[in-house]
Every structure is written in C-alpha cells, then in structure tokens.
Design a protein around this motif. Structure first.
Motif, mmCIF file in Angstrom:
data_model
loop_
_atom_site.group_PDB
_atom_site.id
_atom_site.type_symbol
_atom_site.label_atom_id
_atom_site.label_comp_id
_atom_site.label_asym_id
_atom_site.label_seq_id
_atom_site.Cartn_x
_atom_site.Cartn_y
_atom_site.Cartn_z
ATOM 1 N N THR A 202 0.834 -1.207 0.000
ATOM 2 C CA THR A 202 0.000 0.000 0.000
ATOM 3 C C THR A 202 0.871 1.260 0.000
ATOM 4 O OG1 THR A 202 -0.173 -0.207 2.421
ATOM 5 C CG2 THR A 202 -1.992 -1.087 1.090
ATOM 6 N N SER A 205 4.121 0.899 -2.152
ATOM 7 C CA SER A 205 3.972 0.333 -3.491
ATOM 8 C C SER A 205 4.489 1.333 -4.521
ATOM 9 C CB SER A 205 2.500 0.003 -3.765
ATOM 10 O OG SER A 205 1.714 1.188 -3.753
ATOM 11 N N TRP A 206 4.970 0.841 -5.640
ATOM 12 C CA TRP A 206 5.571 1.738 -6.637
ATOM 13 C C TRP A 206 4.558 2.739 -7.170
ATOM 14 C CZ3 TRP A 206 3.657 2.169 -11.536
ATOM 15 C CH2 TRP A 206 2.815 1.151 -11.988
ATOM 16 N N TRP A 207 3.291 2.299 -7.298
ATOM 17 C CA TRP A 207 2.292 3.195 -7.879
ATOM 18 C C TRP A 207 1.868 4.288 -6.898
ATOM 19 C CZ3 TRP A 207 -2.155 2.485 -4.983
ATOM 20 C CH2 TRP A 207 -2.297 1.248 -4.347
ATOM 21 N N ASN A 208 1.842 3.983 -5.588
ATOM 22 C CA ASN A 208 1.525 5.025 -4.606
ATOM 23 C C ASN A 208 2.670 6.034 -4.520
ATOM 24 O OD1 ASN A 208 -0.074 6.185 -2.350
ATOM 25 N ND2 ASN A 208 1.656 5.503 -1.117
ATOM 26 N N LEU A 210 4.718 6.732 -6.897
ATOM 27 C CA LEU A 210 4.699 7.510 -8.141
ATOM 28 C C LEU A 210 3.665 8.623 -8.070
ATOM 29 C CD1 LEU A 210 5.581 7.999 -11.056
ATOM 30 C CD2 LEU A 210 3.928 6.263 -11.786
ATOM 31 N N ILE A 211 2.468 8.317 -7.580
ATOM 32 C CA ILE A 211 1.430 9.350 -7.423
ATOM 33 C C ILE A 211 1.914 10.447 -6.486
ATOM 34 C CG2 ILE A 211 -0.870 9.797 -6.461
ATOM 35 C CD1 ILE A 211 -1.713 7.048 -7.504
ATOM 36 N N LYS A 396 -5.311 -1.737 -3.648
ATOM 37 C CA LYS A 396 -5.783 -0.615 -4.460
ATOM 38 C C LYS A 396 -7.082 -0.054 -3.905
ATOM 39 C CE LYS A 396 -6.398 0.790 -9.274
ATOM 40 N NZ LYS A 396 -6.318 0.342 -10.693
ATOM 41 N N TYR A 403 -7.191 7.941 -0.481
ATOM 42 C CA TYR A 403 -7.080 9.134 -1.329
ATOM 43 C C TYR A 403 -8.330 10.011 -1.214
ATOM 44 C CZ TYR A 403 -3.212 6.644 -3.685
ATOM 45 O OH TYR A 403 -2.050 5.980 -3.978
ATOM 46 N N TYR A 445 -5.235 11.919 -8.433
ATOM 47 C CA TYR A 445 -5.595 10.649 -7.803
ATOM 48 C C TYR A 445 -6.494 9.805 -8.719
ATOM 49 C CZ TYR A 445 -3.728 12.265 -3.333
ATOM 50 O OH TYR A 445 -2.882 12.684 -2.344
ATOM 51 N N GLY A 448 -4.442 8.367 -11.466
ATOM 52 C CA GLY A 448 -3.601 7.315 -10.920
ATOM 53 C C GLY A 448 -4.359 6.020 -10.700
ATOM 54 N N LEU A 452 -2.899 3.214 -13.206
ATOM 55 C CA LEU A 452 -1.822 2.449 -12.571
ATOM 56 C C LEU A 452 -2.326 1.139 -11.962
ATOM 57 C CD1 LEU A 452 0.040 5.414 -10.839
ATOM 58 C CD2 LEU A 452 0.533 4.351 -13.039
#
Length: 452
Positions: A202, A205-208, A210-211, A396, A403, A445, A448, A452
């Motif tokens: 969570t 994580s790479w995507w969080n 990145l956001i 997610k 978010y 958000y 994303g 993502l």
C-alpha cells in the motif's frame, strides 16, 4: 472577476467558523437520517437518532482513537518546537523572498514531512508559514499570507497515502481484515483474504510512491501559478505576551538535567525498538517514537513540558470538536447512511470504476466524518466486500478510500484548527486556495487509480 477572486469573496462572506460548521453538519446529518433512513428501533425516529448521536459521542473505541490522534498532533508539535527543528525551519525560511518562493518551499517540504507523519507535517507546515510571515514583517517584503498558510495545510491532502495512514496501518495488522469481515462474508470468501496487507503493498507500493512524486511536482507548481497574480495581504500581529518569570523550585536541577532527559529518552527509544522492530506501522508505534525523540531533542524536561503546554493549546479546537464528529459518525453508522452512500456508488461500479467510486464516496463521507481511522472502521468493510466481489486488488481499494478521505480535507477545515491558531489566519482565508488544490489533487488521484 477571476475564478479565484470569486471563490475568495464567497468564502469570506458565507463560511462560518469550523466549530459552527461542525454544528451545522450535525444538524444536517440528523435531518438526512430522519428523511432517508428507516427507524431501526421501537422508539420514535427522532429519539432514536438522538440516541445514536449520543452513543457515538461517547464510543469507547473512538475515544481511544481520539487520544491517539491528539498525541500524534501534540507530539508532532513538540518535535517541531525543539531546537534542532527550529534551526532547520529557520534555515529553510531564508529562501522565501516573495509569495512564489514561499509557497513552493512550504508546500514541497510540508508534503514530505506529512508523508512521514500527518501531525508532524501539519505543525511543520503551520510553523513554516508563520516563520515566513514573521520574516516578511521583519524584512519588509510583501506576501499573500493566506496563500502561504494554505501551502502549510497541504500535507493533509497526502497524509493518508503516507506512513501514518489509518487504513493502511490497520490493514497491516495480523488478521485485522479477517476479523473485521468475520460475520459479513461467507467462510469461503473470508478464507480468500490474506492475513496481512503489508505497507509494501500500500504505502510503499511503486504506484503510490509515483502518485506522491507527481503531487510533489504539480502541487508546488499550482501554488506558484496562484502566487503570480501579485496579490499581497496584511500580516497579523505575531507578538505574544511574554511569559512571567517562574518561581524557582528545589527540583529545578532535575528539570534542567540534560543527562536525565537524554538518558530517559534513550530508554524510551530502546523500548521502542525492542517492542516494534520489524513490526508494521501503527499509531502507537509513531507516538512512542515521537515521545522518545521529543525528550531527547528538547534536552531537558523543562523545555519538553513547555513545548507540550504550547502544543496542547494548538489542539484545543480539535479536542472539543472530536465528540461532535463522533456523534455524526454514530448517526451515519447506526442508521445505515454510510452503507447507503457507498452502495449508491458501488451499485453502478465495475472492476475498473470501483476504485473511482470508492474515492468519491470516501471524499463525501470525510466531509461529515473527518477522521481517517473512524471512516475506515465504518466504510472499510463495504470497500473490502465490494473489492472481493468485483475482483479489485485489496491494496488498491484501500488506497482509493485513503485518497478520497484525504483530498476533501482541503474543503473540511477541521484539521486546519492547529494551523489557524499558529498562523493567526481564519479558515475562510485559506479555503479558497485549498479548494483549488483539491480539484488539482483529485484529478491526479483519479488518473492514478485508472491508469496504474
């Protein structure tokens, strides 16, 4: 008239104090519950709603949570008041020469600190804004002080995706989600839930990340654009009455002892590492760490207790408003209003759109229940059940709720109360700007969650 100016005018005219907003939201929640929900008890519907409200105010679990959040806020403030942190803030504020440089500096650093801890980030941003205001007054350069104050509050738009995020922290506790969903899901679906959803899935994580990285670029740039209109404002009187001399006590030597304070601080940190090394993040873990660091950085107990006394004053508005929002939470939970809001969004959701609808429903609920942990407690089971049924990854879905919860803090001034006290600004002065940032943040958000 520009859009920004129009928003400013409307907020200046019509937005009351945060406490009055809490009262109005309480009354609105009671009316909505009376109109749209069925009476679940044998007593008259209005009396049942009042009962749910009273039970929510004094809910023991929520009161424990309130104490944890108050400690996060107070101990974060205590850390910022320490000599090393004050030195760091003073070194940073020299780079603020005008509104544009000030808002870039304040927003960027505040978001970084808030990602670590929301309470520390809130107070750090508030004191950064105030120090810049004091520097502008002393050196004679003009700034848009409410815009700088809004930059100091921006950490509350990223906190729930960070290391002190309530939803992700609770999900990382062993068997927490399974226990939460016990009695709601079938045994087959319950077995499909992992024992733990780690912070690596969570928060880290790479995507969080990145956001968050995109926000670190886009938000300061948006503040820069807002600062370019050249508007400046009058600065408040920052002078505070000087404290009277304290009566000398026989135990002053112990109060001022660096050895005793630093020694005790290291005992706290040793206990912290012995208890929490390798454990998942939790509110108690963060508070224990900040307590130990606070004692060490203040170097004696007299300075530490003075900082605690000052910090508690900044949290007074939140202390008195917490029960009001717990009462709102009690109504929404017991009458099923939270379920109605979430179900309305989820009914039309698909695997792709569920995170988006979760985001919007969490944002709406946050206006009435500005408590990430409290909101997760009552909305989390709905999000988990919906994610399982539609095949959405649980990390997610959890972050979608986080978010949505955090972004509408830019509209809900509850958590701004300490900042308003420190900066001597009013909620209606910063909200026109935070509303614009809420729109920008929401766009990031949503994109994303979709891409993502």
């Amino acid at each position: 008239m520009s859009i920004t100016k129009t928003i400013e005018t409307l907020f200046q005219k019509y937005i009351p104090s945060p406490f009055v907003i809490a009262i109005l939201l309480t009354l609105l929640t009671m009316i909505l519950a009376l109109v749209f929900t069925e009476n679940p008890s044998e007593t008259a519907h209005p009396i049942a709603i009042l009962k749910f409200w009273e039970e929510g105010i004094w809910d023991n679990n929520l009161l424990v949570f309130a104490y944890q959040m108050m400690l996060i806020l107070v101990l974060g403030h205590v850390l910022v008041l320490s000599t090393p942190m004050s030195w760091l803030i003073s070194k940073l504020t020299v780079y603020a020469k005008d509104t544009a440089s000030a808002v870039i500096l304040v927003s960027f650093t505040t978001m970084l600190v808030a990602f670590f801890n929301w309470g520390l980030g809130l107070i750090f941003g508030a004191i950064m804004a105030r120090k810049i205001g004091e520097a502008a007054l002393e050196k004679g350069f003009k700034i848009n002080y409410p815009l700088v104050g809004a930059a100091g509050y921006i950490g509350l738009m990223v906190w729930h995706g960070g290391m002190s995020g309530s939803a992700s922290l609770k999900a990382s506790e062993n068997n927490y989600i399974q226990d939460m969903m016990n009695g709601i899901l079938s045994s087959e679906n319950l077995a499909a839930i992992p024992e733990i959803i780690t912070s690596q899935q969570t928060i880290f994580s790479w995507w969080n990340l990145l956001i968050f990285g995109i926000l670190l670029i886009v938000i300061p740039f948006t503040f820069y654009v807002l600062a370019r209109n050249g508007k400046t404002t009058e600065l408040p009187d920052f002078n505070t009455p000087k404290a009277t001399a304290e009566r000398q006590e026989k135990n002053d030597k112990l109060d001022n002892s660096k050895l005793l304070a630093i020694g005790f601080g290291f005992i706290l940190l040793t206990a912290f590492f012995a208890r929490y090394w390798g454990a998942s993040l939790s509110p108690n873990m963060l508070n224990f760490l900040m307590l130990g660091l606070g004692v060490i950085l203040h170097r004696n107990f007299k300075n530490f207790l003075k900082a605690v006394e000052e910090a508690i004053g900044g949290a007074s508005g939140i202390l008195i408003q917490f029960p009001l929002y717990f009462g709102i939470m009690g109504i929404m939970k017991s009458t099923g209003m939270v379920t109605m809001i979430s179900d309305a969004f989820i009914a039309v959701a698909t695997e792709t759109t569920l995170p988006i609808f979760t985001f919007f429903s969490a944002g709406l609920v946050n206006v009435f229940v500005p408590s990430g942990g409290g909101q997760w407690a009552i909305q989390g089971p709905i999000v988990i059940e919906s994610a399982l049924s539609l095949g959405v990854p649980l990390p997610k879905a959890i972050m979608a709720l986080a978010y949505g919860d955090q972004v509408t803090n830019m509209l809900q001034p509850f958590w701004a109360l300490p900042l308003l006290g420190i900066t001597k600004l009013k909620a209606k002065e910063i909200l026109p700007y935070t509303l614009i940032l809420m729109v920008v943040g929401s766009a990031i958000y949503i994109l994303g969650l979709l891409l993502l």
